[in-house]
Write an enzyme that holds these catalytic residues in place. Structure first.
Site, PDB file in Angstrom:
ATOM      1  CG  HIS A 196       1.725  12.549   0.845  1.00 50.67           C
ATOM      2  ND1 HIS A 196       0.392  12.294   1.052  1.00 50.67           N
ATOM      3  CD2 HIS A 196       1.780  13.315  -0.284  1.00 50.67           C
ATOM      4  CE1 HIS A 196      -0.328  12.851   0.092  1.00 50.67           C
ATOM      5  NE2 HIS A 196       0.496  13.496  -0.723  1.00 50.67           N
ATOM      6  CE1 TYR A 223      -1.730  18.158  -4.534  1.00 51.03           C
ATOM      7  CE2 TYR A 223      -3.475  17.562  -6.070  1.00 51.03           C
ATOM      8  CZ  TYR A 223      -2.331  17.229  -5.365  1.00 51.03           C
ATOM      9  OH  TYR A 223      -1.799  15.974  -5.468  1.00 51.03           O
ATOM     10  CG  HIS A 264       1.439  18.478  -2.526  1.00 51.45           C
ATOM     11  ND1 HIS A 264       1.657  17.976  -3.794  1.00 51.45           N
ATOM     12  CD2 HIS A 264       1.090  17.405  -1.755  1.00 51.45           C
ATOM     13  CE1 HIS A 264       1.432  16.665  -3.793  1.00 51.45           C
ATOM     14  NE2 HIS A 264       1.093  16.298  -2.562  1.00 51.45           N
ATOM     15  CG  HIS A 277      -4.282  11.974  -7.078  1.00 51.01           C
ATOM     16  ND1 HIS A 277      -3.980  13.098  -7.812  1.00 51.01           N
ATOM     17  CD2 HIS A 277      -4.093  12.312  -5.777  1.00 51.01           C
ATOM     18  CE1 HIS A 277      -3.633  14.077  -6.992  1.00 51.01           C
ATOM     19  NE2 HIS A 277      -3.701  13.633  -5.750  1.00 51.01           N
ATOM     20  CD  GLU A 285      -2.862  15.656  -2.085  1.00 52.92           C
ATOM     21  OE1 GLU A 285      -3.507  14.981  -2.893  1.00 52.92           O
ATOM     22  OE2 GLU A 285      -1.695  15.368  -1.740  1.00 52.92           O
ATOM     23  CG  HIS A 318       2.142   9.040  -1.966  1.00 56.13           C
ATOM     24  ND1 HIS A 318       0.839   8.847  -1.565  1.00 56.13           N
ATOM     25  CD2 HIS A 318       2.194  10.325  -2.410  1.00 56.13           C
ATOM     26  CE1 HIS A 318       0.135   9.952  -1.757  1.00 56.13           C
ATOM     27  NE2 HIS A 318       0.934  10.867  -2.260  1.00 56.13           N
TER      28      HIS A 318
END
Length: 306
Positions: free
Chosen positions: A153, A254, A213, A245, A264, A198
């Site tokens: 992503h 990261y 990122h 997260h 990431e 996501h």
């Protein structure tokens, strides 16, 4: 989950400052496969668990960042249907001919209100070195480095986030698993066209067209720890992590490529279905939402983009 139209993220084209340094980073350290170096200077990469020819394109340039992020559709008919809907929404659409990238069919492209270029395509050749499909082993060739399985992503920074949300949900058929709302409006949105937490995310930012990122999926929390060991061994520039997260529930680190593009490595995350309600975070809890253990944001994470 039954799915028609757009299937998943397909291609990210990044700008890098030094190609040799970038190949060392993405191939030897991150663990992507080097698919080809083409006459125009672009380099094509893929994760070891990806079936199609490539997912990441590196282009040497005088400034870092992202050229475009592309999604793969289930058919050319779907791409044609999205063209009509995009134009009806009010965006201009251009055509990228088949063969502009090796092994890739025709693409359409357009610039969304955040200033980012998005592309859609249906056809890409399968990789000569993709995962086995008959009595398969877990992997065909032993993974290297951080053992990136796939390009997963991206998070993009730009203005007009409310318009971006409307476009992705009403025109491209994404749904919205999670968001951050501030007293003066939406700060960030996480959207998916699959059932991942996501496939793309956006944060409100004055400057258009910025990359926060590009993320790569690892197998599990142990793989995240291995990635941290590699970053320390090779003195790689790390932003934050290993941590997890609250938003998406993914485990993460990261770090930066040699050009300053943030990467990431990501594992885990919840399953998102279209009939689930959106999870909403407010301004008092956004630190815990982004970095669940630390419960606060660092300045570089908020401000450094390419």
């Amino acid at each position: 989950m039954s799915q028609e139209g757009l299937l998943r993220p397909g291609i990210a084209q990044l700008r890098v400052l030094d190609m040799d340094e970038s190949i060392t980073h993405y191939v030897d350290r991150l663990g992507l496969e080097l698919v080809s170096k083409e006459a125009d200077g672009r380099v094509y990469l893929k994760g070891y668990d990806e079936f199609h020819r490539h997912s990441v394109v590196l282009r040497e340039a005088d400034r870092a960042g992202i050229d475009y992020f592309a999604f793969k559709a289930d058919s050319q008919d779907s791409v044609d249907n999205f063209r009509r809907r995009i134009e009806e929404w009010g965006l201009a659409v251009d055509d990228v001919p088949a063969g502009e990238q090796p092994g890739v069919g025709p693409r359409i492209g357009f610039t969304i209100p955040s200033g980012h270029r998005i592309e859609l395509f249906a056809d890409m050749e399968l990789s000569d070195d993709g995962p086995d499909t008959r009595n398969p082993y877990t992997w065909k060739t032993e993974p290297r480095g951080m053992r990136a399985q796939r390009m997963d992503h991206c998070l993009l920074y730009g203005p007009n986030i409310d318009q971006v949300e409307e476009f992705f949900t009403k025109v491209l058929d994404f749904h919205l698993p999670e968001r951050v709302d501030l007293p003066d409006g939406t700060l960030a949105i996480w959207m998916t066209v699959s059932n991942k937490a996501h496939d793309i995310a956006f944060v409100k930012h004055d400057e258009p067209g910025k990359l926060h990122h590009l993320a790569f999926f690892l197998e599990d929390w142990n793989a995240i720890g291995n990635a941290a060991d590699i970053m320390t061994r090779y003195d790689m520039s790390r932003d934050l992590g290993p941590t997890r997260h609250g938003i998406t529930r993914g485990q993460t680190i990261y770090f930066f490529d040699p050009s300053g593009n943030r990467n990431e490595v990501f594992s885990g995350g919840y399953t998102a279905y279209k009939d689930h309600p959106t999870r909403i975070w407010d301004h008092n809890n956004v630190g815990r939402g982004i970095f669940y253990y630390e419960r606060q944001l660092n300045e570089a994470f908020l401000s450094v983009v390419t």
